[in-house]
Design an enzyme around this catalytic site. Structure first.
Site, PDB file in Angstrom:
ATOM      1  N   ILE A  97       4.574   8.469   3.773  1.00  0.00           N
ATOM      2  CA  ILE A  97       4.733   8.166   2.350  1.00  0.00           C
ATOM      3  C   ILE A  97       6.224   8.001   2.060  1.00  0.00           C
ATOM      4  O   ILE A  97       7.034   8.861   2.398  1.00  0.00           O
ATOM      5  CB  ILE A  97       4.092   9.271   1.489  1.00  0.00           C
ATOM      6  N   LEU A  98       6.556   6.883   1.442  1.00  0.00           N
ATOM      7  CA  LEU A  98       7.959   6.600   1.133  1.00  0.00           C
ATOM      8  C   LEU A  98       8.310   7.193  -0.226  1.00  0.00           C
ATOM      9  O   LEU A  98       7.477   7.224  -1.143  1.00  0.00           O
ATOM     10  CB  LEU A  98       8.193   5.083   1.136  1.00  0.00           C
ATOM     11  N   HIS A 114      -4.713  -1.584   2.066  1.00  0.00           N
ATOM     12  CA  HIS A 114      -5.481  -0.338   2.086  1.00  0.00           C
ATOM     13  C   HIS A 114      -6.961  -0.668   2.317  1.00  0.00           C
ATOM     14  O   HIS A 114      -7.493  -1.575   1.685  1.00  0.00           O
ATOM     15  CB  HIS A 114      -5.295   0.387   0.754  1.00  0.00           C
TER      16      HIS A 114
END
Ligand code: GRF
Length: 193
Positions: A97-98, A114
């Site tokens: 996760i950024l 996704h």
């Protein structure tokens, strides 16, 4: 929407963690005349990612960044992207996760794919959850990335029917076939092509 300047393709980095089948389809697409992007960089958090060893990634620059105990890693990635004049990022099976800070630096220029019909089934294990809920359809979504997980503006979706006796593996295979078509289509849409 992202604007194309001149006739040059937009320099893109693809972020992966695993098999890289979406990476493969993006590279294939990027080599077509109609593609507004070129894949100039492949970034992975995982040195063992199969995608790093695909046949068609040979000539593309690759770099692995280890996220473990490395709280400045995003700054290093940002510097590397800048050095390589990267203008756009496609996340393709990237399992990290950024941060909001990172995303803001590339605002409106990070896409993700996704394997569900968002906003349903954000996060992991999407196929099993869709089957458990007796959904008639699942599918895939390409969306802009914002600071909330799998929640940015949707660009395109493709539905896939869930059949009787469907398993998470059979559904994943069906959805993946559609993912490979959807990502290029979504990129064309982002550039109004
Ligand atoms: C895809 O289903 C993607 O949607 C999800 O992870 C899978 C990655 O597959 N985020 P691959 O590495 O592109 O083959």
């Amino acid at each position: 929407m992202v604007k194309l300047t001149g006739y040059k393709k937009v320099k893109t980095a693809v972020f992966i963690s695993g098999t890289g089948s979406n990476l493969k389809s993006l590279i294939k697409f990027s080599k077509t005349r109609k593609s507004p992007i070129s894949v100039n960089l492949i970034i992975s958090n995982n040195p063992k990612a199969k995608g790093l060893r695909l046949e068609n990634v040979n000539k593309i620059k690759k770099k692995v960044f280890s996220f473990e105990k490395n709280y400045k890693i995003e700054d290093k990635i940002l510097t590397f992207l800048e050095e390589n004049e990267i203008q756009m990022i496609c996340l393709a099976g990237f399992m990290k996760i950024l941060s909001r800070n990172f995303i803001n630096k590339f605002k409106g220029k990070i896409l993700n794919i996704h394997p569900s019909l968002l906003p349903k089934y954000k996060g992991l294990n999407t196929h099993q959850r869709a089957i458990n809920d007796n959904e008639k359809f699942s599918g895939c979504t390409v969306h802009f990335v914002n600071s909330k997980l799998d929640s940015g503006k949707i660009i395109l979706q493709k539905k896939v029917k869930i059949t009787e006796n469907e398993t998470k593996n059979s559904l994943a295979r069906k959805v993946l076939v559609q993912e490979h078509k959807l990502y290029p289509k979504a990129i064309l849409k982002v550039f109004n092509l």
